[in-house]
Structure formats: structure tokens, C-alpha cells
Design a protein around this motif. Structure first.
Motif, PDB file in Angstrom:
ATOM      1  N   MET B   1       0.814  -1.205   0.000  1.00  0.00           N
ATOM      2  CA  MET B   1       0.000   0.000   0.000  1.00  0.00           C
ATOM      3  C   MET B   1       0.851   1.260   0.000  1.00  0.00           C
ATOM      4  SD  MET B   1      -0.812   0.457   3.908  1.00  0.00           S
ATOM      5  CE  MET B   1       0.549   1.414   4.466  1.00  0.00           C
ATOM      6  N   CYS B   2       1.988   1.262   0.731  1.00  0.00           N
ATOM      7  CA  CYS B   2       2.853   2.429   0.701  1.00  0.00           C
ATOM      8  C   CYS B   2       3.973   2.227  -0.313  1.00  0.00           C
ATOM      9  CB  CYS B   2       3.438   2.717   2.073  1.00  0.00           C
ATOM     10  SG  CYS B   2       2.180   3.250   3.237  1.00  0.00           S
ATOM     11  N   VAL B   3       4.179   3.238  -1.131  1.00  0.00           N
ATOM     12  CA  VAL B   3       5.161   3.163  -2.206  1.00  0.00           C
ATOM     13  C   VAL B   3       6.536   3.553  -1.665  1.00  0.00           C
ATOM     14  CG1 VAL B   3       5.794   4.279  -4.391  1.00  0.00           C
ATOM     15  CG2 VAL B   3       3.411   3.693  -3.921  1.00  0.00           C
ATOM     16  N   ASP B   4       7.598   2.908  -2.174  1.00  0.00           N
ATOM     17  CA  ASP B   4       8.949   3.287  -1.774  1.00  0.00           C
ATOM     18  C   ASP B   4       9.262   4.684  -2.280  1.00  0.00           C
ATOM     19  OD1 ASP B   4       9.500   1.064  -0.445  1.00  0.00           O
ATOM     20  OD2 ASP B   4      10.698   0.104  -2.020  1.00  0.00           O
ATOM     21  N   HIS B   5      10.035   5.379  -1.482  1.00  0.00           N
ATOM     22  CA  HIS B   5      10.383   6.752  -1.822  1.00  0.00           C
ATOM     23  C   HIS B   5      11.026   6.849  -3.204  1.00  0.00           C
ATOM     24  CE1 HIS B   5      12.272  10.743  -1.128  1.00  0.00           C
ATOM     25  NE2 HIS B   5      11.194  10.927  -0.405  1.00  0.00           N
ATOM     26  N   ASP B   6      11.917   5.909  -3.530  1.00  0.00           N
ATOM     27  CA  ASP B   6      12.632   6.008  -4.818  1.00  0.00           C
ATOM     28  C   ASP B   6      11.783   5.554  -6.008  1.00  0.00           C
ATOM     29  OD1 ASP B   6      12.649   3.444  -4.048  1.00  0.00           O
ATOM     30  OD2 ASP B   6      14.822   3.135  -4.123  1.00  0.00           O
ATOM     31  N   LYS B   7      10.561   5.079  -5.745  1.00  0.00           N
ATOM     32  CA  LYS B   7       9.682   4.688  -6.859  1.00  0.00           C
ATOM     33  C   LYS B   7       8.645   5.765  -7.173  1.00  0.00           C
ATOM     34  CE  LYS B   7      10.386  -0.179  -6.900  1.00  0.00           C
ATOM     35  NZ  LYS B   7      10.614  -0.664  -5.516  1.00  0.00           N
ATOM     36  N   LEU B   8       8.709   6.892  -6.483  1.00  0.00           N
ATOM     37  CA  LEU B   8       7.730   7.954  -6.717  1.00  0.00           C
ATOM     38  C   LEU B   8       7.943   8.584  -8.088  1.00  0.00           C
ATOM     39  CD1 LEU B   8       7.784   9.740  -3.234  1.00  0.00           C
ATOM     40  CD2 LEU B   8       6.044   8.195  -4.136  1.00  0.00           C
ATOM     41  N   SER B   9       6.852   9.008  -8.733  1.00  0.00           N
ATOM     42  CA  SER B   9       6.977   9.715 -10.020  1.00  0.00           C
ATOM     43  C   SER B   9       7.523  11.122  -9.770  1.00  0.00           C
ATOM     44  CB  SER B   9       5.618   9.864 -10.695  1.00  0.00           C
ATOM     45  OG  SER B   9       5.013   8.631 -10.822  1.00  0.00           O
ATOM     46  N   ASP B  10       7.833  11.803 -10.847  1.00  0.00           N
ATOM     47  CA  ASP B  10       8.347  13.169 -10.735  1.00  0.00           C
ATOM     48  C   ASP B  10       7.226  14.190 -10.720  1.00  0.00           C
ATOM     49  OD1 ASP B  10      10.902  12.214 -10.834  1.00  0.00           O
ATOM     50  OD2 ASP B  10      10.979  12.290 -13.028  1.00  0.00           O
ATOM     51  N   ASN B  11       6.017  13.712 -11.026  1.00  0.00           N
ATOM     52  CA  ASN B  11       4.926  14.661 -11.168  1.00  0.00           C
ATOM     53  C   ASN B  11       3.576  14.060 -10.757  1.00  0.00           C
ATOM     54  OD1 ASN B  11       2.616  15.583 -13.241  1.00  0.00           O
ATOM     55  ND2 ASN B  11       3.877  17.320 -12.604  1.00  0.00           N
ATOM     56  N   TYR B  12       2.795  14.852 -10.040  1.00  0.00           N
ATOM     57  CA  TYR B  12       1.407  14.499  -9.698  1.00  0.00           C
ATOM     58  C   TYR B  12       0.550  15.744  -9.916  1.00  0.00           C
ATOM     59  CZ  TYR B  12       3.370  10.306  -7.591  1.00  0.00           C
ATOM     60  OH  TYR B  12       4.016   9.113  -7.403  1.00  0.00           O
ATOM     61  N   ASP B  13      -0.767  15.557  -9.946  1.00  0.00           N
ATOM     62  CA  ASP B  13      -1.638  16.738 -10.032  1.00  0.00           C
ATOM     63  C   ASP B  13      -1.551  17.533  -8.736  1.00  0.00           C
ATOM     64  OD1 ASP B  13      -2.543  16.018 -12.546  1.00  0.00           O
ATOM     65  OD2 ASP B  13      -4.235  14.852 -11.761  1.00  0.00           O
ATOM     66  N   VAL B  14      -1.599  16.788  -7.625  1.00  0.00           N
ATOM     67  CA  VAL B  14      -1.608  17.459  -6.325  1.00  0.00           C
ATOM     68  C   VAL B  14      -0.857  16.620  -5.295  1.00  0.00           C
ATOM     69  CG1 VAL B  14      -3.955  16.558  -5.940  1.00  0.00           C
ATOM     70  CG2 VAL B  14      -3.116  18.397  -4.490  1.00  0.00           C
ATOM     71  N   ILE B  15      -0.110  17.313  -4.454  1.00  0.00           N
ATOM     72  CA  ILE B  15       0.641  16.639  -3.392  1.00  0.00           C
ATOM     73  C   ILE B  15       0.077  17.072  -2.043  1.00  0.00           C
ATOM     74  CG2 ILE B  15       2.899  16.417  -2.262  1.00  0.00           C
ATOM     75  CD1 ILE B  15       4.143  17.016  -5.058  1.00  0.00           C
ATOM     76  N   ILE B  16      -0.201  16.102  -1.179  1.00  0.00           N
ATOM     77  CA  ILE B  16      -0.668  16.397   0.174  1.00  0.00           C
ATOM     78  C   ILE B  16       0.514  16.138   1.119  1.00  0.00           C
ATOM     79  CG2 ILE B  16      -2.475  15.970   1.891  1.00  0.00           C
ATOM     80  CD1 ILE B  16      -3.740  16.395  -0.846  1.00  0.00           C
ATOM     81  N   ILE B  17       0.844  17.117   1.919  1.00  0.00           N
ATOM     82  CA  ILE B  17       1.943  16.980   2.884  1.00  0.00           C
ATOM     83  C   ILE B  17       1.352  16.684   4.249  1.00  0.00           C
ATOM     84  CG2 ILE B  17       3.932  18.095   3.956  1.00  0.00           C
ATOM     85  CD1 ILE B  17       3.915  20.114   1.605  1.00  0.00           C
ATOM     86  N   GLY B  18       1.466  15.442   4.703  1.00  0.00           N
ATOM     87  CA  GLY B  18       0.967  15.091   6.027  1.00  0.00           C
ATOM     88  C   GLY B  18      -0.320  14.292   5.972  1.00  0.00           C
ATOM     89  N   SER B  19      -0.418  13.302   6.843  1.00  0.00           N
ATOM     90  CA  SER B  19      -1.569  12.397   6.808  1.00  0.00           C
ATOM     91  C   SER B  19      -2.372  12.434   8.087  1.00  0.00           C
ATOM     92  CB  SER B  19      -1.102  10.976   6.546  1.00  0.00           C
ATOM     93  OG  SER B  19      -0.364  10.521   7.669  1.00  0.00           O
ATOM     94  N   GLY B  20      -2.538  13.629   8.688  1.00  0.00           N
ATOM     95  CA  GLY B  20      -3.519  13.757   9.769  1.00  0.00           C
ATOM     96  C   GLY B  20      -4.905  13.548   9.165  1.00  0.00           C
ATOM     97  N   LEU B  21      -5.938  13.579   9.987  1.00  0.00           N
ATOM     98  CA  LEU B  21      -7.285  13.330   9.455  1.00  0.00           C
ATOM     99  C   LEU B  21      -7.656  14.352   8.388  1.00  0.00           C
ATOM    100  CD1 LEU B  21      -9.102  12.299  12.742  1.00  0.00           C
ATOM    101  CD2 LEU B  21      -8.409  10.820  10.845  1.00  0.00           C
ATOM    102  N   GLY B  22      -7.147  15.574   8.509  1.00  0.00           N
ATOM    103  CA  GLY B  22      -7.389  16.590   7.489  1.00  0.00           C
ATOM    104  C   GLY B  22      -6.729  16.203   6.171  1.00  0.00           C
ATOM    105  N   GLY B  23      -5.464  15.853   6.215  1.00  0.00           N
ATOM    106  CA  GLY B  23      -4.720  15.479   5.008  1.00  0.00           C
ATOM    107  C   GLY B  23      -5.284  14.220   4.351  1.00  0.00           C
ATOM    108  N   LEU B  24      -5.620  13.236   5.168  1.00  0.00           N
ATOM    109  CA  LEU B  24      -6.183  11.990   4.627  1.00  0.00           C
ATOM    110  C   LEU B  24      -7.484  12.270   3.883  1.00  0.00           C
ATOM    111  CD1 LEU B  24      -5.731   9.581   7.703  1.00  0.00           C
ATOM    112  CD2 LEU B  24      -4.511   9.429   5.523  1.00  0.00           C
TER     113      LEU B  24
END
Ligand code: FAD
Lengths: 83, 471
Positions: B1-24
Motif C-alpha cells: 500500500m505504501c510506495v517506496d520513496h525512490d519509486k515515486l513519479s516526478d509529477n502528480y496533479d496534487v501533493i498532500i503533505i501530512g496524513s492527519g485526518l485533514g490530510g487523509l
């Protein structure tokens, strides 16, 4: 979209938000909020759903236009005329 | 379910920083709207303050003490039916202090009857009070303080003020000097139908939310601290995490509002007017907690679910914050909390100031933590005589612990005071495509506040992503 299509669309979106919504006794010229027990989060859902389905951008200052079924139709009619 | 850091793409539409209930929640909503979402979390576990830890077969919940009934509708609409179905009521809320001892369901009905019969407040006053607070909105005049509100309806009744205020001070760090509207909104949320909890515990909730995010197609990466938000020409371009640059048309920060402004963007990214407002933000207090695990086959009697206890003669928000406060809540987790797990745990919570703990040297810090546990155990024994013999795990958390796990300025437990809301809401006017979600303004904190704010901010970000400026 015709006025009736728009009415159907709004009711369909509300039914997704609240499956118990009772549309039979709904008075189209009265505020939806009082009749269907909708809160401000529910109105936000309507805005988001309209953007998702019809790419409509409704600015925050226009939210009051969504108050009743009739006012929704009046407001959305020109915006959805080609939809 | 969680992707390795080095497998992340270089681009997304939107990035969420932090997974508190608000971010999730923002992540889930934006994926639902059809965007490619990346969720980056500094910690190895998702949930932010909605978290738990395991010791010797015990599972300790950090922020599962109670939330309002509104969570039912919110979880159904923005998460899923299964999550909604695990929400259950906590029926036994206990108050015990030198002014009164009572038990309540914390509903309007029960509170009215207690205030009428026990505190002898006339029904007409109560009706007027409840109607007044229920009618409060965040855009109303905020010049009246909660103290003034209470003095208007219950002049001189420090006992009534305590009953009404103490639980809310624990719930969001607000005091009698905060705007009455913040009190009215939060108190009315609880009075609606009482206090609720999540059956199965925080770990189950976050597991279910993670599954939902995976289904929605959100890319999740933990152990991924974001060090910087990249801004060019007053527009957000992306972020840097552990040396890797990832671009996006929008960024939503669930890091604290002050952390976002000063640490992730930097002062140079903002206008003087905005900085003036940001500099005026007061963060809320932090917390101390003491965790007690009861031995496997030992049982404790049912003494209530949530106990608001104090040995202080009067309610005083300064006293609640003191290092040696005699006021604390006990959350008692009976086997019903996690059916099948069948263990008892107890979590004591206190409000606390970051500086009282952060300035101690190492030896003093250790000693003070030990004393905190000792004091708390003595208080606990008043409600569970002999419980000491049944405990096989004790541990304490301090404001430093909260800061370490969330990175929040001064380890704040409940975000900011009221002024933080406006700054959070106007961030995107300074930097196109940058949004903040997370506890701010007192009313947007707590599990319900954070989730609902996540929806509000997702709507802003979606509107932006579909606008011409974002293309
Ligand atoms: C002791 C305590 C008890 C509480 N009890 C209750 C309760 O009973 N009921 C209730 O409703 N509420 C309670 N609360 C409040 C509630 O837990 C919070 O209001 C809510 O969970 C906050 O959610 P949030 O979205 O603001 O984010 P947070 O939970 O604050 O999470 C922010 C997340 O962002 C991450 N992050 C920060 N910076 C970065 C970065 N640079 N890069 C990557 N990730 C980053 C952090 O690691 C964290 O995971 C309690 C809080 C505390 C502290």
C-alpha cells in the motif's frame, strides 16, 4: 439541459448525500436547508458534484443561489444550457 | 500500500503533505474528483495525532477520547459506510471535582435536566442559553468571549462555568477568553447527541481509511518528510522530500499552519500584510498523557468511559496547563473498545505548555516524567482502588513527544487560536495553488473538525485544479 433536467440533477445529487431525503413534499420555492435538513457541508457537496459532473465553477459568493430548488434551476439554467 | 520513496513519479496533479485526518480526507476527496494524488507522511504511520502505539500486548490510543455525533454523517459521506458503522456512543461521562460529582450522557437533554435539578438553573435561562449557542456561526461577531457569555447567562456560578467549560478546554485547548462563537459551535456539536468513539480503535480506523485511499488510487509514501515547498512567481511548483523534487500543480499542506509558512515556504514567499497576520497567530497548548496497561487476565470495574477529574477548588485554564496540575481526564478503554482484543487500558490526559518541558535538562526531564506518572497513578487509585497491582505497563508522553511525532510548532495539540483560520483560508491568495488543511481556529480541530476541513479544502483545491490558472 432543460429546467426539468436540472431539477432532476439536483435531486439526484441530494439523494446521494442523503438517501432518506423526502422529495415528495418538497416545495421548490422554499429553502432546501429547512425542508431536507441539509447543512453547509451538504451544500459544499452539491458544488463539488456540479464541478465534477459538469465542470461548473461556482464561486463562493454565489452559494446562496443554491438555496431552493427553484433558485438552483434559475441560476444553473444559463450555465448548463449546452450540457 | 505504501510506495517506496525512490519509486515515486516526478509529477502528480496534487501533493498532500501530512496524513492527519485533514490530510487523509483531502487526499481521498481529490482522488474521488479524479486527480492524481500523492500523499507524503513524515512518520512511518498514517493518521497524525489520530494515532496509537503497542506495548506488551496493549494498544494505547492517543486521541480517541470522544467526538461529536456529526462524525457519523461525515464518515458516511466522505469515507465509507463501514467506517460509519463502527461509531458508537460513550454513555458514561463522569465529572468529579470539589464543586460537584456527577454522571451524564453529555446530551442536551441530560445536561438540561442536570442544570435544572442539580444546579437549580431556571428552565427559561437554559432554553435561552442553548438556543443562543446553537445559533452561533463562525462568521458572526467574535468580540464576545466565552467568559462574557457565561456571565450573561449564569452570573457568579463558577460551578456551572466549570461544567460547561472544562470538557471543551480538554477537547480543544480553548479558554474562557476565547471567542464565544468557538465555544458555541463546539459545545453545540457535542450537545447534539452526546459523545462517540470508534469501536475497534484508532488503528482500525486508520487501516480502513488507508484501504479506502488505496481504492481511490492515492499514492501513499510514509517516512517521507517534506523539507520545502517550491514556489516560483507566487505559484506553487512542487515540493522537495529527502532530496527528491516532485512537481505538482497544487500542494495541500497538513503540516501546521505556522510550520507551513515559516519552515516549508519561508517568509520570503509572502507579502508583509500576510506575514503580519501570520506572526500574530497563537498556537494552542500541547498535552501530557500517561498510559496504563492492565494485566491480561485482570479486570477493572466499570467506573465510566470518560472522567473529568480535578482536585482544584475552581476551574481555571491556567491551573489546567500547569506542570503540576491537579486536573486531568481519564479515558477508560474496556474490552468493548476493541472487541476480540479483550484488554483494559487507561489513558490520562492533561493540557500542558511546551516550554515547561522543553527547557528542562535531560535528567530533570526524566525525573519529571516519572513524577507525572506517580501523581497520575495516585489520582487513578481514587477511582480504581488497588489498580496499581493490576498494571503491567506505564509510560508518559509530554509536549516534546507530541512535537517529535508531528513536528508541530510548540507541540500544539489543537492547532491554533481563532486567528489561524483566516490565515489558513487565505494562503492560496498569496501563493496560487498552495492550500493548508489541519487544525486551526479552534473550530476546525478535533477529529470532526479536521475531517470536515479536509472536505472544504479539497473543494478549494479541486476548484483551482480545474481552473485556467492551474493549467
Ligand atoms: C492528546 C490529544 C488528545 C486528543 N483527543 C481528541 C479527542 O478525543 N477527540 C477529537 O476529536 N480530537 C482529539 N484530539 C485532536 C485531534 O486529534 C486533532 O485535532 C486531529 O487529529 C488533527 O488532525 P490534523 O489534520 O490537524 O493533522 P495532525 O494530526 O496534526 O497531523 C499532521 C500530520 O502532518 C505530518 N507532517 C507535518 N509536517 C510534515 C512534513 N514536513 N512532511 C511530511 N509530513 C508532515 C505529521 O507527521 C502528521 O502526521 C486530541 C489531540 C491530542 C494531542
Amino acid at each position: 439541459m432543460t429546467r426539468n433536467d436540472i431539477k432532476e440533477l439536483i435531486m439526484e445529487i441530494i439523494a446521494d448525500i442523503d438517501e432518506d431525503a423526502d422529495f415528495d413534499s418538497l416545495k421548490p420555492d422554499q429553502p432546501l436547508r429547512d425542508q431536507l435538513d441539509l447543512d453547509s457541508m451538504d451544500f459544499l457537496d452539491i458544488v463539488m458534484e456540479l464541478r465534477k459532473r459538469h465542470k461548473l465553477q461556482i464561486p463562493e459568493e454565489d452559494y446562496p443561489q443554491l438555496a431552493s430548488l427553484d433558485s438552483c434551476v434559475n441560476y444553473l439554467e444559463p450555465l448548463l444550457k449546452d450540457a | 500500500m505504501c510506495v517506496d520513496h525512490d519509486k515515486l513519479s516526478d509529477n502528480y496533479d496534487v501533493i498532500i503533505i501530512g496524513s492527519g485526518l485533514g490530510g487523509l480526507t483531502t487526499a481521498n476527496r481529490l482522488a474521488y474528483c479524479g486527480h492524481r494524488v500523492l500523499l507524503l507522511e513524515f512518520h512511518h504511520q498514517l493518521g497524525g495525532l489520530a494515532t496509537w502505539f503497542k506495548r506488551r500486548g496493549h494498544i494505547f490510543d492517543i486521541s480517541l477520547h470522544g467526538f461529536p455525533y456529526g462524525m457519523v454523517k461525515t464518515c458516511k459521506k466522505y469515507w465509507n459506510r463501514e467506517i460509519m458503522q463502527s461509531i458508537v456512543q460513550l454513555k458514561n461521562i463522569v465529572f468529579d471535582n470539589p464543586q460537584f460529582s456527577l454522571r451524564t450522557t453529555f446530551t442536551r437533554e441530560d445536561f438540561t435536566s442536570i442544570l435544572r435539578n442539580y444546579f437549580k438553573i431556571p428552565q427559561t435561562t437554559l432554553d435561552r442559553f442553548f438556543t443562543t449557542v446553537a445559533g452561533m456561526n463562525f462568521y458572526d461577531d467574535q468580540s464576545m468571549t466565552t467568559r462574557e457569555l457565561f456571565d450573561q447567562f449564569f452570573p457568579g456560578r463558577t460551578d456551572v462555568h466549570r461544567l460547561l467549560m472544562e470538557p471543551i478546554t480538554y477537547a480543544n485547548g480553548s479558554t474562557l477568553d476565547d471567542p464565544a462563537i468557538t465555544y458555541g459551535i463546539v459545545f453545540s456539536n457535542f450537545m447534539n447527541k452526546g459523545v462517540y468513539t470508534f469501536e475497534g480503535g484508532t488503528d482500525k480506523l486508520i487501516r480502513m481509511m488507508t484501504d479506502e485511499l488505496t481504492k481511490s488510487g492515492v499514492t501513499i509514501c510514509t517516512n517521507a518528510k517534506v523539507d520545502r515547498i517550491i514556489v516560483e512567481d507566487k505559484k506553487v511548483r512542487g515540493i522537495v522530500t529527502r532530496g527528491k523534487t516532485i512537481s505538482a500543480r497544487a500542494v495541500v499542506s497538513n503540516s501546521g499552519i505556522t510550520n507551513t509558512i515559516y519552515d516549508l515556504v519561508g517568509r520570503e514567499g509572502f507579502s508583509d500584510d500576510f506575514l503580519e497576520k501570520a506572526d500574530a497567530i497563537r498556537v494552542n497548548n500541547s498535552s501530557c498523557q500517561v498510559y496504563f496497561g492492565i494485566k491480561k487476565d485482570s479486570v477493572i470495574k466499570d467506573a465510566g468511559d470518560l472522567l473529568f477529574t480535578s482536585a482544584s477548588p475552581r476551574f481555571d485554564s491556567e491551573e489546567l496547563l500547569d506542570l503540576h496540575t491537579r486536573s486531568k481526564t481519564f479515558s477508560i478503554y474496556y474490552p468493548k473498545t476493541r472487541p476480540g482484543h479483550d484488554r483494559h487500558t487507561i489513558v490520562a490526559s492533561m493540557n500542558s505548555r511546551f516550554d515547561d518541558w522543553s527547557l528542562m535538562d535531560e535528567a530533570t526531564y526524566k525525573e519529571q516524567k516519572k513524577r507525572l506518572i506517580d501523581r497520575t497513578l495516585i489520582d487513578l487509585e481514587r477511582y480504581f482502588p488497588g489498580v496499581r497491582e493490576k498494571i503491567d505497563w506505564m509510560e508518559a508522553a509530554t509536549p516534546k513527544t507530541f512535537k517529535r511525532y508531528t513536528l508541530h510548532t510548540l507541540g500544539t495539540s489543537f492547532g491554533t487560536k481563532f486567528e489561524g483560520l483566516d490565515v489558513s483560508r487565505s494562503l492560496y491568495k498569496e501563493i496560487a495553488g498552495l492550500f493548508h488543511v489541519g487544525s486551526v481556529g479552534i473550530i476546525m480541530s478535533g477529529w470532526l473538525g479536521a475531517i470536515n476541513y479536509g472536505v472544504i479544502v479539497a473543494n478549494d483545491a479541486d476548484g483551482f485544479l480545474r481552473s485556467a490558472t492551474a493549467q
